[in-house]
Design an enzyme around this catalytic site. Structure first.
Site, mmCIF file in Angstrom:
data_model
loop_
_atom_site.group_PDB
_atom_site.id
_atom_site.type_symbol
_atom_site.label_atom_id
_atom_site.label_comp_id
_atom_site.label_asym_id
_atom_site.label_seq_id
_atom_site.Cartn_x
_atom_site.Cartn_y
_atom_site.Cartn_z
ATOM 1 N N ASP A 102 0.864 -1.187 0.000
ATOM 2 C CA ASP A 102 0.000 0.000 0.000
ATOM 3 C C ASP A 102 0.899 1.235 0.000
ATOM 4 O O ASP A 102 1.767 1.382 0.864
ATOM 5 C CB ASP A 102 -0.916 -0.007 1.221
ATOM 6 N N ASP A 149 -6.629 -4.721 -4.911
ATOM 7 C CA ASP A 149 -7.176 -4.376 -3.601
ATOM 8 C C ASP A 149 -7.895 -3.033 -3.567
ATOM 9 O O ASP A 149 -7.734 -2.290 -2.616
ATOM 10 C CB ASP A 149 -6.006 -4.360 -2.593
ATOM 11 N N HIS A 204 -5.655 3.912 -3.311
ATOM 12 C CA HIS A 204 -6.943 3.442 -2.785
ATOM 13 C C HIS A 204 -7.091 3.456 -1.266
ATOM 14 O O HIS A 204 -8.150 3.093 -0.762
ATOM 15 C CB HIS A 204 -7.278 2.053 -3.350
#
Length: 1009
Positions: A263, A373, A546
């Protein structure tokens, strides 16, 4: 001696017997696991240096290191502890494999000879570093390593739970630092036994092959004496026999690909991600070196760009392995962005920046979109992907649906395409916080290349997987429209300041590109700010990751995102001024203001013009499409209005009526909407007996994912917020603008004020809202019950719109109780409808006849402060006759989001109005005008248009720029091979299918000197 007769075996006890034989916890004095490492000795010397900064290696090693020992604590959270580890390998270990065993909290990175060589993370099962496979007679016995330890775990530093806000006082500890002899033969047996155990458990007690796996493992325990390595080959032969029993031709094939989803920011800041990439990928480089058949897929250009900047040596190794085909860049985007909230143009730029980076750094573009994801997938993604050279798509998030599992490939048992295809993907490696694959994972998969009773496992690549799937593509099913994730629908609303920053920065970059393009066309001296614009776009694309634009990140990340938005705003405003100055150069006339319209249709609107002394005056101005007009002089401010002026009347009961001859608005004494009439037809838009502009508060306590989820049961807790009669007052008294305003106490801690504004000639009424919000686990929305009946409502998405149901007939309908939209949503029946527009909101719903806009949430993790404080936003209500397409809802929503600009002209402003572009069809929107990425002499512009009504249409694009050549291109700006378009009288004919996006290169003539 005869072998002991086999005992009657009990499945559970046999399983546990084998488990204890490989256990790191039980019986390690006599089991196999206890022999994994042999002799050990402490490191010769350990010293450390602690810093709040993330220092480069060269700087860190110059610092003052103090003596340290195992058991020492260091910290707090987000600091870094550098350890100098001095080693002396005992002479007696010649011929042995020697490891540094290192266990500490936090995430470690080993540096050797000035280069990063391996990540060390307990959570990522990486706790030893191989110093030598076999210590040679002549090998050096002493060496110095550095271990850089970040004071955070793989998944941040949550206080008490993973997604809690970080604990700023957390301390970290080194629990092991030693040299040890590693027994590779023990390791191999452990891999065999653990894999057999996994097969036995995975296939279960009903399966013949499960018992064979278990009995093989049991027999291995019988013949293997951990203290006598000479017994190992017999045990190993039993395992090899089991794994060597072949499957049939019909076996399912699993394509196993190393992957490490990192991430870009989440429970840790952006700067920590830079180091996560280094820790993860340097470990992957090691794996690729040791396993030539191992292939690693890596997404997100931004992360590779960080590694290129901060770890050039590692970047060069990645390029080398990319040439060998082992390191495979995938995805094609700058980051793995959210699939719902970014605009269509932002999505195009993700691919444009990403694909260009992959081509420059790795010699080729990606052929697959890789988004494992994100929180939903827009219906426009397939068209955008295809026009960016991508035909393939991979995700695993849709298996997260709470209500309806989506038919995706998930290894064999979960494979929803059984019989249609015999191939599926398996991504292995520690992810989210990085870490990536381990040697043990690779070794397990290698053993399963063709074993009876199990799917065939190939260490494979995305190319091989998709090629195998495409071989059966006629058998596969097709999905039309959006892929809606029935989870995380709170992310459409969480962190309103981030949502607002995103929408505003998308607007600013749009306006800067257009104005800079016009300045380029009109001025020989103007230099298009291409490099700075690329930097600003990349910043915006970074925040569209995201877990950032969605608001599901920690406070540190949200603050960084808001700083990035501030940067984009301030640079953007400077660039707007520079472009305006260039547009005004050389025109005779008085000094003053340039009024600019950045939208592709003519607009007549009320604008507040700055006057001397800091005052403002309202004026009705008309500006042509994508052009400018001189500001009206103070004397000509109030011409005879072509339309009826706005009337404002306050009745004796304190209610207020606003009327501009197009719509008539009535507010009750507390500011709620009791009537909204389309004047020409007398048609009422508010449902009978109902009230609009009704603020409502809900309890908002999800099951776990606080910032992410809003649950369907929140709807059962609806509480209307009731106002005080008599708070409604008239603001602006009419003429070009009329308004009324009121205050509303939402709760003891939160309040709002609102100005309801109606302008002359405007088809919608605006609600300017300021909220002071101090709540916990509450959800604020505003509702408008419409006098309209329809089974579906329409919502704007990227480059178009789609319908969603207004009822809960099926579980698929019900799962859409909270959805996302961009600038507008509309509920229409034949002949009439009501549209709700907004300038920075994304969460919405229409249930029955009630349009609802989600305004603010108050989750407490992972950011305990999210949304607390002051907010400003505007929404608007537009009743219309006919369809929303014919009534102009789309341009109205654009106008609300792209106000006319009043830019100071340093010299005389142009005396006459001027328009650069116009489009003949109201169905076609000219969305973007910018300099082309490759632009000889800087004189090529890129235009992007899309069909917005959902229709087949032809249209004419008219330009007043000196165009030499026009040619269609794809979204990556590669020219259409069919060659130039016919340009006649400065007009081009274009043909569109519904929601089609088309891009166009315009080569301008050289400017006159």
């Amino acid at each position: 001696m005869a072998a002991a007769a086999p005992a009657l075996k009990h499945w559970r006890t046999t399983l546990e017997r084998v488990e204890k034989f490989v256990s790191p916890l039980y019986f390690t004095d006599c089991n196999l696991r206890g022999r994994l490492f042999g002799d050990s000795c402490p490191v010769a010397e350990l010293s450390s240096f602690l810093t709040p900064e993330r220092l480069p290696y060269e700087e860190a090693v110059q610092q003052d290191f103090r003596p340290a020992q195992v058991g020492d604590s260091f910290g707090p959270t987000w600091w870094t502890c550098w350890f100098r580890v001095e080693l002396t390998i005992p002479e007696a270990w010649v011929g042995q494999e020697v490891h540094l065993r290192w266990e500490s909290d936090g995430e470690g990175l080993v540096w050797r000879d000035g280069e990063p060589v391996q990540g060390l993370t307990k959570e990522g099962e990486k706790t030893s570093y191989i110093l030598t496979d076999k210590l040679g007679e002549k090998d050096p016995r002493s060496l110095t390593l550095y271990v850089e330890v970040a004071c955070n775990g793989l998944l941040g530093a949550g206080k008490g739970s993973m997604i809690a806000a970080p604990d700023p006082e957390k301390m970290f500890q080194v629990s092991r630092a030693e040299l040890a002899v590693f027994h590779r033969d023990v390791y191999k047996l452990l891999v065999d036994l653990e894999l057999l155990l996994g097969i036995a458990k995975g296939l279960g007690e009903d399966n013949q092959r499960s018992f064979q796996a278990l009995y093989t493992a049991n027999q291995m325990v019988n013949v293997c004496d951990p203290a006598q390595p000479e017994t190992f080959p017999v045990a190993q032969a039993l395992a090899s026999k089991f794994f060597g029993q072949r499957g049939g031709e019909s076996q399912h094939t699993i394509h196993a690909m190393g992957h490490c989803h990192i991430d870009t920011a989440w429970l840790w800041p952006f700067k920590e991600t830079v180091r996560k990439c280094a820790r993860s990928w340097v470990t992957v480089v090691q794996l690729m070196e040791r396993n030539p058949e191992f292939i690693f897929a890596c997404s997100q250009a931004q992360q590779l760009e960080w590694v290129r900047s901060y770890y050039p040596g590692l970047h060069a190794r990645l390029q080398e392995f990319a040439c060998r085909g082992q390191f495979v860049p995938v995805g094609g985007t700058w980051v793995e962005m959210d699939g719902n909230l970014p605009s269509g143009e932002s999505m195009v730029r993700q691919f444009l920046q990403g694909q260009n980076f992959f081509r420059q750094e790795f010699g080729k573009m990606c052929s697959e979109f890789w988004l494992p994801d994100t929180f939903g997938y827009s219906a426009q993604l397939p068209q955008i992907m295809r026009s960016c050279g991508i035909k393939r798509f991979l995700t695993q998030k849709l298996s997260w649906n709470l209500v309806n599992s989506f038919p995706v490939l998930k290894t064999v048992a979960k494979n929803r395409d059984k019989g249609r295809t015999n191939h599926s993907a398996f991504l292995f490696g520690f992810g989210d916080g990085g870490g990536g694959p381990t040697q043990t994972m690779v070794d397990r998969l290698k053993r399963l290349c063709n074993t009876d009773g199990l799917p065939r496992v190939q260490l494979s690549s995305p190319e091989r997987l998709f090629s195998a799937l495409e071989g059966h593509s006629e058998q596969l099913c097709t999905w039309v429209g959006e892929l809606f994730l029935e989870l995380h629908n709170g992310t459409y609303t969480t962190h309103a300041q981030i949502k607002k920053g995103n929408r505003e920065c998308e607007r600013i970059l749009h306006d800067v590109e257009l104005l800079s393009s016009l300045a380029l066309a009109r001025s020989a001296q103007f230099l298009y700010p291409a490099a700075l614009l690329q930097d600003l776009w990349r910043l915006l694309l970074l925040t569209q990751f995201h877990d950032v634009v969605t608001g599901s990140c920690i406070q540190l990340v949200a603050e960084e995102a808001i700083c990035h938005y501030e940067d984009i705003r301030s640079h953007g405003n400077t660039l707007l001024s520079a472009a305006a100055a260039a547009l005004c150069a050389g025109e005779p006339g008085p000094e003053g203001l340039l009024i600019v319209n950045t939208l592709p249709w003519k607009r007549t609107e009320v604008l507040a013009l700055p006057r001397s002394g800091g005052a403002h005056s309202l004026a009705l101005v008309t500006v042509p499409s994508m052009g400018f007009a001189p500001a009206p002089t103070p004397t000509s401010l109030q011409p005879l209005l072509p339309q009826q002026p706005v009337f404002v009347v306050q009745e004796t009961d304190s209610s207020v009526t606003l009327d501009n001859g197009i719509i008539r608005v009535r507010l009750d004494p507390t500011g709620r909407l009791t009537s909204l009439v389309l004047v020409a037809s007398g048609r009422e838009a508010v449902a009978e007996g109902a009230i609009g502009n009704q603020f409502v508060l809900f309890d908002d306590v999800p099951l776990y994912w606080d910032a992410w989820d809003v649950m369907d049961y929140h709807l059962e807790t609806r509480k209307p917020v009731l106002g005080q009669a008599g708070t409604l007052a008239v603001g602006t008294e009419g003429g070009v603008r009329g308004s009324a305003w009121f205050l509303l106490q939402i709760s003891p801690n939160s309040r709002l004020s609102q100005e309801v504004v109606l302008d002359v000639g405007c088809p919608y009424v605006r609600f300017h809202t300021e909220v002071h919000w101090h709540e916990a686990h509450k959800f604020l929305k505003v509702e408008f019950p419409a006098r309209v009946r329809s089974p579906q409502a329409t919502y704007e998405v990227q480059f178009g719109h789609l319908q969603r149901p207004t009822h809960y007939n099926t579980s698929w309908d019900w799962a859409r109780f909270e959805v996302w939209a961009h600038r507008w949503m509309d509920l229409s029946e034949h002949g009439f409808g009501l549209a709700l527009l907004n300038d920075c909101k994304y969460g919405a719903s229409v249930r029955g006849n009630v349009l609802s806009l989600s305004l603010l949430r108050a989750p407490k993790s992972p950011d305990a402060t999210v949304d607390m404080g002051r907010h400003e936003f505007t929404y608007a209500l537009m009743p219309h006759k006919g369809s929303f397409q014919d009534a102009g809802v789309i341009p109205a929503a654009y106008s609300l989001n792209f106000p006319l600009l009043a830019l100071p002209a340093p010299g005389p402003a142009p005396a006459a109005a001027w328009s650069a572009f116009s489009v003949s069809s109201p169905a076609v929107v000219l969305e973007t005008v910018k300099q082309a990425e490759t632009s000889p002499q800087g004189r090529t512009l890129l235009l992007r248009l899309y069909e917005a009504h959902g229709s087949h249409t032809d249209c004419w694009l008219h330009t007043s720029l000196p165009v030499q050549e026009a040619v269609l291109c794809d979204l990556l700006e590669r020219r259409d091979p069919t060659g130039p378009l016919l340009l006649r009288d400065n007009r081009l004919k274009l043909t569109f299918t519904p929601f089609q996006v088309q891009s166009l290169l315009l080569v301008l003539q050289p400017p006159p000197n």
